[in-house]
Design an enzyme around this catalytic site. Structure first.
Site, mmCIF file in Angstrom:
data_model
loop_
_atom_site.group_PDB
_atom_site.id
_atom_site.type_symbol
_atom_site.label_atom_id
_atom_site.label_comp_id
_atom_site.label_asym_id
_atom_site.label_seq_id
_atom_site.Cartn_x
_atom_site.Cartn_y
_atom_site.Cartn_z
ATOM 1 N N HIS A 72 0.836 -1.210 0.000
ATOM 2 C CA HIS A 72 0.000 0.000 0.000
ATOM 3 C C HIS A 72 0.866 1.252 0.000
ATOM 4 O O HIS A 72 1.760 1.390 0.819
ATOM 5 C CB HIS A 72 -0.948 -0.002 1.205
ATOM 6 C CG HIS A 72 -2.179 -0.827 0.977
ATOM 7 N ND1 HIS A 72 -3.413 -0.476 1.434
ATOM 8 C CD2 HIS A 72 -2.346 -1.982 0.290
ATOM 9 C CE1 HIS A 72 -4.302 -1.380 1.057
ATOM 10 N NE2 HIS A 72 -3.675 -2.313 0.372
ATOM 11 N N TYR A 202 -9.655 5.952 6.482
ATOM 12 C CA TYR A 202 -9.893 6.328 7.884
ATOM 13 C C TYR A 202 -10.896 7.468 7.860
ATOM 14 O O TYR A 202 -10.594 8.533 7.311
ATOM 15 C CB TYR A 202 -8.594 6.790 8.550
ATOM 16 C CG TYR A 202 -7.592 5.688 8.819
ATOM 17 C CD1 TYR A 202 -6.733 5.232 7.820
ATOM 18 C CD2 TYR A 202 -7.493 5.110 10.086
ATOM 19 C CE1 TYR A 202 -5.813 4.232 8.077
ATOM 20 C CE2 TYR A 202 -6.556 4.108 10.351
ATOM 21 C CZ TYR A 202 -5.736 3.666 9.342
ATOM 22 O OH TYR A 202 -4.811 2.675 9.599
ATOM 23 N N PRO A 294 -5.538 0.904 18.209
ATOM 24 C CA PRO A 294 -5.180 0.357 16.897
ATOM 25 C C PRO A 294 -5.164 1.362 15.733
ATOM 26 O O PRO A 294 -4.778 0.997 14.635
ATOM 27 C CB PRO A 294 -6.248 -0.713 16.657
ATOM 28 C CG PRO A 294 -7.390 -0.330 17.528
ATOM 29 C CD PRO A 294 -6.816 0.379 18.701
ATOM 30 N N LYS A 298 -0.015 0.119 14.922
ATOM 31 C CA LYS A 298 1.352 -0.006 15.433
ATOM 32 C C LYS A 298 1.604 -1.214 16.342
ATOM 33 O O LYS A 298 2.756 -1.585 16.577
ATOM 34 C CB LYS A 298 1.734 1.265 16.214
ATOM 35 C CG LYS A 298 1.946 2.481 15.347
ATOM 36 C CD LYS A 298 3.301 2.435 14.665
ATOM 37 C CE LYS A 298 3.387 3.334 13.478
ATOM 38 N NZ LYS A 298 3.117 2.717 12.170
ATOM 39 N N TYR A 386 3.358 6.568 10.056
ATOM 40 C CA TYR A 386 2.539 5.433 9.622
ATOM 41 C C TYR A 386 3.409 4.343 8.997
ATOM 42 O O TYR A 386 3.239 3.151 9.291
ATOM 43 C CB TYR A 386 1.447 5.898 8.642
ATOM 44 C CG TYR A 386 0.328 4.895 8.497
ATOM 45 C CD1 TYR A 386 -0.853 5.031 9.212
ATOM 46 C CD2 TYR A 386 0.466 3.785 7.662
ATOM 47 C CE1 TYR A 386 -1.882 4.096 9.098
ATOM 48 C CE2 TYR A 386 -0.555 2.854 7.545
ATOM 49 C CZ TYR A 386 -1.724 3.012 8.262
ATOM 50 O OH TYR A 386 -2.727 2.073 8.153
HETATM 51 P P1 RFL Z 1 -0.453 -11.362 21.924
HETATM 52 O O1 RFL Z 1 -0.782 -11.434 20.504
HETATM 53 O O2 RFL Z 1 -1.511 -10.963 22.885
HETATM 54 O O3 RFL Z 1 0.121 -12.781 22.336
HETATM 55 C C1 RFL Z 1 0.355 -13.121 23.673
HETATM 56 C C2 RFL Z 1 0.286 -14.624 23.801
HETATM 57 O O4 RFL Z 1 0.555 -14.990 25.138
HETATM 58 C C3 RFL Z 1 -0.373 -15.962 25.559
HETATM 59 N N1 RFL Z 1 -0.518 -15.917 27.026
HETATM 60 C C4 RFL Z 1 0.057 -16.805 27.863
HETATM 61 N N2 RFL Z 1 0.843 -17.860 27.640
HETATM 62 C C5 RFL Z 1 1.260 -18.582 28.718
HETATM 63 N N3 RFL Z 1 0.889 -18.272 29.998
HETATM 64 C C6 RFL Z 1 0.106 -17.217 30.261
HETATM 65 N N4 RFL Z 1 -0.252 -16.917 31.523
HETATM 66 C C7 RFL Z 1 -0.341 -16.427 29.170
HETATM 67 N N5 RFL Z 1 -1.104 -15.322 29.063
HETATM 68 C C8 RFL Z 1 -1.210 -15.034 27.773
HETATM 69 C C9 RFL Z 1 -1.662 -15.593 24.830
HETATM 70 O O5 RFL Z 1 -2.555 -16.683 24.714
HETATM 71 C C10 RFL Z 1 -1.105 -15.148 23.480
HETATM 72 O O6 RFL Z 1 -1.023 -16.210 22.557
HETATM 73 O O7 RFL Z 1 0.774 -10.374 22.193
HETATM 74 P P2 RFL Z 1 2.098 -10.127 21.301
HETATM 75 O O8 RFL Z 1 2.702 -11.408 20.858
HETATM 76 O O9 RFL Z 1 2.913 -9.165 22.075
HETATM 77 O O10 RFL Z 1 1.563 -9.444 19.975
HETATM 78 C C11 RFL Z 1 1.027 -8.168 19.991
HETATM 79 C C12 RFL Z 1 -0.069 -8.056 18.962
HETATM 80 O O11 RFL Z 1 -0.915 -9.167 19.007
HETATM 81 C C13 RFL Z 1 -0.876 -6.809 19.226
HETATM 82 O O12 RFL Z 1 -0.043 -5.695 19.429
HETATM 83 C C14 RFL Z 1 -1.798 -6.457 18.082
HETATM 84 O O13 RFL Z 1 -2.632 -7.495 17.690
HETATM 85 C C15 RFL Z 1 -2.637 -5.293 18.585
HETATM 86 N N6 RFL Z 1 -3.805 -5.145 17.775
HETATM 87 C C16 RFL Z 1 -3.658 -4.553 16.590
HETATM 88 N N7 RFL Z 1 -2.433 -4.119 16.204
HETATM 89 C C17 RFL Z 1 -2.265 -3.555 15.015
HETATM 90 O O14 RFL Z 1 -1.130 -3.195 14.676
HETATM 91 N N8 RFL Z 1 -3.353 -3.365 14.180
HETATM 92 C C18 RFL Z 1 -4.598 -3.809 14.534
HETATM 93 O O15 RFL Z 1 -5.520 -3.683 13.778
HETATM 94 C C19 RFL Z 1 -4.796 -4.419 15.771
HETATM 95 N N9 RFL Z 1 -6.006 -4.873 16.150
HETATM 96 C C20 RFL Z 1 -5.034 -5.637 18.208
HETATM 97 C C21 RFL Z 1 -6.136 -5.504 17.354
HETATM 98 C C22 RFL Z 1 -5.188 -6.262 19.451
HETATM 99 C C23 RFL Z 1 -6.409 -6.740 19.875
HETATM 100 N N10 RFL Z 1 -6.511 -7.309 21.188
HETATM 101 C C24 RFL Z 1 -5.339 -7.497 21.991
HETATM 102 C C25 RFL Z 1 -7.677 -7.575 21.877
HETATM 103 C C26 RFL Z 1 -7.355 -6.003 17.734
HETATM 104 C C27 RFL Z 1 -7.511 -6.632 18.983
HETATM 105 C C28 RFL Z 1 -8.875 -7.178 19.294
HETATM 106 C C1 PHB Z 2 -6.806 -3.935 10.194
HETATM 107 O O1 PHB Z 2 -6.829 -4.219 8.986
HETATM 108 O O2 PHB Z 2 -7.189 -4.738 11.047
HETATM 109 C C2 PHB Z 2 -6.332 -2.600 10.614
HETATM 110 C C3 PHB Z 2 -5.719 -1.785 9.697
HETATM 111 C C4 PHB Z 2 -5.287 -0.517 10.089
HETATM 112 C C5 PHB Z 2 -5.465 -0.111 11.373
HETATM 113 C C6 PHB Z 2 -6.068 -0.937 12.299
HETATM 114 C C7 PHB Z 2 -6.513 -2.190 11.916
HETATM 115 O O3 PHB Z 2 -5.065 1.130 11.737
#
Ligand code: RFL
Ligand code: PHB
Length: 391
Positions: A72, A202, A294, A298, A386
């Protein structure tokens, strides 16, 4: 069992760290609360910065991302009924981002880990406990299939997300936490339909924020700003599509293709940082140490840069017998984390309807949006954050 590094959590941070350590010849074991399928079932981030792309390439697992991911070159900001494009390459000297879902990244990392024969212990539930990380002989204990297990190690990497056991194991007085909870959430919907536009939109509208994103040219991901009190059961697919339509410009409204949801959930928005990120021989990485709303995409990218720094620090410890890397890990990582926190907070409060800011807040927001899209300097600030600041 004995290993060099125990990684708690098999999300993107833990899996990436595991591969980086393996590449550096450092033995590691991952202990994960859930099953692999459960981890793969979570729909989360969608945008990769160059730093994250480079990391997957460095690990030799970028082939599918380059084949299936979408490059993108910009995003569109929609406000007052009109769209304005932010051109990344033009503003950042050629930089772009890649749309490739976190689920796919996780999939590729799990495949690579399995192929390398590296141990991952899934489904330990809440039983993992961390011990003696204030000494040079830490341990992780867990229970599985009715038996107690102990892994002795040199280091523990807490990659277990916001609700994990790692940060919770640190004595209260040793950690300082900074937090802002936003008074709204994101309702997300994934559907097997063509995206409404080639680029992410956005939208700041009087009905609230909306984001049009995608996972591929046949799979769309949409989000709506909703009150925190909203329950997912109250949002039928039809209600979602109707509300999204109302938050789009006429052209996008016309092009919008709807369909049944594959996934639908509400996520709260939070800014959070824990300082420091190191406690003796325990190191935090990713969401275990910090959360961003989100809006700036990042979260996943910060997790990638954290583990890049952490793997280098461990490699320096084993290869050069130097503790300089592990000593500097926290300060170096936090400097980058705070910049991403600032950007994510700024972009969130710019694009959402803020219930408490009043009419003056609304006018100031509109003035800032006008300034942003009409000033090359201001657009550059958005674009360079970004696409990701340099490591
Ligand atoms: P994760 O992905 O939460 O993984 C942590 C892992 O640890 C496990 N765990 C345990 N394992 C052993 N013992 C325990 N006591 C444990 N407790 C937990 C969990 O099961 C899990 O598998 O953290 P990690 O690896 O640091 O990765 C970070 C990313 O996942 C996170 O920053 C992003 O997904 C945040 N996020 C988003 N980021 C973006 O850049 N763009 C997005 O669109 C976006 N959407 C989101 C998101 C995070 C969300 N969360 C946390 C609810 C949408 C959601 C819904
Ligand atoms: C997504 O595709 O899940 C997404 C993309 C951009 C964002 C947040 C989430 O800023």
């Amino acid at each position: 069992m004995k290993t060099q590094v125990v990684i708690v959590g098999a999300g993107p941070s833990g899996l990436l760290l595991g591969q980086l350590l393996h590449k550096a010849g450092i033995a590691n074991v991952i202990v994960e609360r859930q099953s692999a399928d459960y981890v793969l079932g979570r729909v989360r981030a969608g945008v990769l910065e160059q730093v994250s792309i480079d990391l997957l390439d460095e690990l030799g697992i970028g082939a599918r991302m380059h084949r299936e991911g979408l490059v993108h070159e910009g995003i569109e900001l929609l406000f007052k009924g009109a769209r304005h494009r932010i051109d990344f390459p033009a503003l950042t000297g050629g930089k772009t981002v890649m749309v490739y879902g976190q689920t796919e990244v996780t999939h590729d990392l799990m495949d690579a880990r399995r192929a390398a024969g590296l141990p991952t212990i899934y489904e330990v539930g809440e039983t993992a406990t961390l011990h003696d990380f204030d000494t040079s002989k830490p341990m992780v204990r867990y229970r599985k299939d009715g038996a107690e297990h102990t892994i002795e190690c040199d280091f523990i990497a807490g990659c277990d997300g916001f609700h994990g056991v790692s940060r919770a194991s640190v004595p209260k007085g040793a950690v300082r936490e900074f937090e802002k909870v936003y008074p709204f959430g994101w309702l997300g919907l994934l559907a097997e339909v063509r995206p409404v536009s080639d680029e992410l939109i956005y939208a700041n509208t009087e009905r609230g924020f909306a984001l049009c994103s995608m996972r591929s040219m046949t799979r769309s991901r949409y989000y709506l700003q909703v009150p925190l009190a909203d329950k997912i059961e109250a949002w039928s697919d039809e209600a979602f599509w109707n509300e999204l339509r109302l938050r789009l410009d006429p052209e996008a409204r016309e092009r919008l293709v709807t369909g049944p949801s594959i996934e639908k959930s509400i996520a709260p928005l939070r800014s959070f940082v824990a300082e420091p990120m190191r406690f003796g021989r325990l190191f935090l990485a990713g969401d275990a140490a910090h959360i961003v709303p989100p809006t700036g995409a990042k979260g996943l990218n910060l997790a990638a840069s954290d583990v890049k720094y952490l793997s280098r620090a461990f490699a320096e410890f084993y290869e050069e017998k130097s503790e300089a890397g592990i000593d500097h890990y926290s300060a170096k990582t936090l400097a980058r984390v705070w910049k991403a926190e600032r950007f994510s907070w700024w972009f969130t409060q710019l694009m959402h309807r803020l219930p408490d800011s009043g009419e003056i807040g609304q006018r100031l927001q509109e003035a800032e949006l006008e300034y942003l899209v009409n000033s090359k300097a201001a657009s550059t600030v958005l674009a360079e954050n970004y696409v990701g600041l340099p490591l």
